[in-house]
Design an enzyme around this catalytic site. Structure first.
Site, PDB file in Angstrom:
ATOM      1  N   TYR A  30       0.827  -1.204   0.000  1.00  0.00           N
ATOM      2  CA  TYR A  30       0.000   0.000   0.000  1.00  0.00           C
ATOM      3  C   TYR A  30       0.861   1.255   0.000  1.00  0.00           C
ATOM      4  O   TYR A  30       2.080   1.189   0.202  1.00  0.00           O
ATOM      5  CB  TYR A  30      -0.950   0.004   1.211  1.00  0.00           C
ATOM      6  CG  TYR A  30      -0.293   0.355   2.528  1.00  0.00           C
ATOM      7  CD1 TYR A  30       0.542  -0.543   3.185  1.00  0.00           C
ATOM      8  CD2 TYR A  30      -0.496   1.616   3.103  1.00  0.00           C
ATOM      9  CE1 TYR A  30       1.147  -0.207   4.382  1.00  0.00           C
ATOM     10  CE2 TYR A  30       0.104   1.954   4.311  1.00  0.00           C
ATOM     11  CZ  TYR A  30       0.928   1.039   4.941  1.00  0.00           C
ATOM     12  OH  TYR A  30       1.537   1.382   6.120  1.00  0.00           O
ATOM     13  N   LYS A 143       6.486  -1.855   2.148  1.00  0.00           N
ATOM     14  CA  LYS A 143       5.277  -1.263   2.727  1.00  0.00           C
ATOM     15  C   LYS A 143       4.131  -2.247   2.501  1.00  0.00           C
ATOM     16  O   LYS A 143       3.295  -2.078   1.604  1.00  0.00           O
ATOM     17  CB  LYS A 143       5.004   0.108   2.087  1.00  0.00           C
ATOM     18  CG  LYS A 143       4.147   1.015   2.974  1.00  0.00           C
ATOM     19  CD  LYS A 143       4.253   2.451   2.527  1.00  0.00           C
ATOM     20  CE  LYS A 143       3.233   3.365   3.174  1.00  0.00           C
ATOM     21  NZ  LYS A 143       3.283   3.446   4.631  1.00  0.00           N
ATOM     22  N   GLU A 175      12.789   2.617  14.243  1.00  0.00           N
ATOM     23  CA  GLU A 175      11.852   3.646  13.766  1.00  0.00           C
ATOM     24  C   GLU A 175      10.619   3.629  14.652  1.00  0.00           C
ATOM     25  O   GLU A 175      10.512   2.819  15.575  1.00  0.00           O
ATOM     26  CB  GLU A 175      11.473   3.390  12.301  1.00  0.00           C
ATOM     27  CG  GLU A 175      10.743   2.080  12.086  1.00  0.00           C
ATOM     28  CD  GLU A 175      10.291   1.847  10.640  1.00  0.00           C
ATOM     29  OE1 GLU A 175      10.193   2.801   9.869  1.00  0.00           O
ATOM     30  OE2 GLU A 175      10.032   0.680  10.316  1.00  0.00           O
ATOM     31  N   LEU A 199      11.178   1.305   7.243  1.00  0.00           N
ATOM     32  CA  LEU A 199      10.581   1.779   6.003  1.00  0.00           C
ATOM     33  C   LEU A 199      11.315   3.055   5.621  1.00  0.00           C
ATOM     34  O   LEU A 199      11.474   3.953   6.453  1.00  0.00           O
ATOM     35  CB  LEU A 199       9.086   2.083   6.196  1.00  0.00           C
ATOM     36  CG  LEU A 199       8.415   2.525   4.902  1.00  0.00           C
ATOM     37  CD1 LEU A 199       8.181   1.326   3.982  1.00  0.00           C
ATOM     38  CD2 LEU A 199       7.111   3.245   5.169  1.00  0.00           C
TER      39      LEU A 199
HETATM   40  N1  PMP Z   1       7.884   3.956   9.150  1.00  0.00           N
HETATM   41  C1  PMP Z   1       6.713   3.282   9.185  1.00  0.00           C
HETATM   42  C2  PMP Z   1       6.687   1.947   9.837  1.00  0.00           C
HETATM   43  C3  PMP Z   1       5.552   3.822   8.614  1.00  0.00           C
HETATM   44  O1  PMP Z   1       4.397   3.141   8.637  1.00  0.00           O
HETATM   45  C4  PMP Z   1       5.618   5.115   8.034  1.00  0.00           C
HETATM   46  C5  PMP Z   1       4.370   5.753   7.455  1.00  0.00           C
HETATM   47  N2  PMP Z   1       4.044   5.188   6.254  1.00  0.00           N
HETATM   48  C6  PMP Z   1       6.850   5.792   8.016  1.00  0.00           C
HETATM   49  C7  PMP Z   1       7.954   5.180   8.570  1.00  0.00           C
HETATM   50  C8  PMP Z   1       6.978   7.138   7.377  1.00  0.00           C
HETATM   51  O2  PMP Z   1       6.949   7.025   5.984  1.00  0.00           O
HETATM   52  P1  PMP Z   1       6.425   8.209   5.060  1.00  0.00           P
HETATM   53  O3  PMP Z   1       7.256   9.405   5.392  1.00  0.00           O
HETATM   54  O4  PMP Z   1       6.658   7.732   3.676  1.00  0.00           O
HETATM   55  O5  PMP Z   1       4.979   8.424   5.392  1.00  0.00           O
END
Ligand code: PMP
Length: 288
Positions: A30, A143, A175, A199
């Site tokens: 997603y 993701k 994270e 991620l």
């Molecule tokens: N880490 C995780 C586990 C997440 O779910 C997200 C949000 N999608 C992020 C980091 C931040 O990613 P982004 O800046 O692309 O929203």
């Protein structure tokens, strides 16, 4: 209205098979793309990541990214979304339940918009984070729809009166449950490298880019829980919360509970980046 198989339809007209593999196995990927003033922010970066995530689980996008984006832009206009986000997911499709990939399933694409009543990035007061063991699998770079570890982490934070959970593997901070984590020391940023353990956030990449443009050194290196708790500043990033200061971790109050100077500068630079998108007719390209 929503998108189903790249067509704009009424939500009530769409049906998903109970044996859809996304539903039964979390077998899908997603993306969430932020919409500012009706425009998609960092669209290219998100679509590249979607293609990569799909590739890593041996799934090809059922429609070219350009066609998906075309439909999403139509949906945004149709639903008249000014500020919000679009959520899209692709599953491996429906097939009689069996673990191996089915031979003939058709991947299922769905997407819908969400309008924000209140801006979720109103983060000036800072957020409180709880530390928790990172119990997730070893492909956090994908993701994927499998978010149980993240969900349990976030719930633990909520149950204990915190806003976010910051994960660690052993002594190493990885994270947040839905965010990337940065620490600031002596005016330098440190964040976990984009390995299989996190991620690679699109907001993370934007912030690194902004910092480099502002001559703020950035190190993509592992850091420990001790370094997190003793950092000058800590902030988290994501598509929805943008750049949010962390003012408390467990019982430790950081930076006297205030937003740090470097965090504030990056928040300002981030807002400027958004203004550029709002003032342009087309989205800013991410370049990678
Ligand atoms: N880490 C995780 C586990 C997440 O779910 C997200 C949000 N999608 C992020 C980091 C931040 O990613 P982004 O800046 O692309 O929203």
């Amino acid at each position: 209205m929503i998108i189903f198989q790249n067509k704009i339809m009424d939500r009530s007209e769409v049906s998903i098979d109970i044996e859809d593999r996304g539903y039964q196995f979390g077998d899908g990927v997603y993306e969430v793309i932020r919409i500012y003033d009706g425009k998609l922010f960092e669209m290219e970066g998100h679509m590249k990541r979607l293609e990569r995530s799909a590739g890593e689980i041996e799934l090809s996008l059922p429609f070219p990214a350009s066609e998906i984006i075309y439909s999403i832009k139509e949906l945004i206009k149709h639903n008249n979304i000014k500020d919000g986000h679009v959520y899209m997911q692709i599953t491996r499709g429906a097939s009689s339940r069996n673990h191996p990939f089915p031979d003939n399933a058709t991947p299922v694409l769905t997407a819908y918009t969400k309008e924000y009543e209140e801006n979720p990035s109103a983060t000036t007061e800072g957020i409180k984070a709880l530390l928790a063991d990172d119990i997730r699998w070893l492909r956090c770079d994908i993701k994927s729809l499998n978010l149980l570890g993240n969900v349990l982490g976030k719930q633990k934070a909520k149950d204990n009166g915190y806003d976010e959970t910051i994960f660690h593997r052993g002594d190493t901070v990885t994270e947040g449950s839905s965010t990337n984590v940065f620490i600031v020391n002596n005016g330098q940023l440190v964040t976990h490298p984009a390995t299989n353990l996190i991620l690679n956030g699109i907001t993370r990449k934007v912030v690194i880019d902004l910092a480099q443009n502002m001559s703020i050194p950035v190190r993509e290196e592992e850091f420990t829980i001790d370094e997190l708790l003793s950092a000058d500043e800590v902030f988290i990033t994501s598509t929805t919360i943008e750049v949010a200061p962390v003012t408390q971790i467990n019982n430790t109050v950081l930076n006297d509970g205030k937003t740090g100077e470097v965090t504030r500068k990056l928040q300002e630079a981030f807002k400027n980046r958004i203004s550029k998108v709002i003032n342009k007719n087309e989205e800013i390209k991410t370049g990678d």
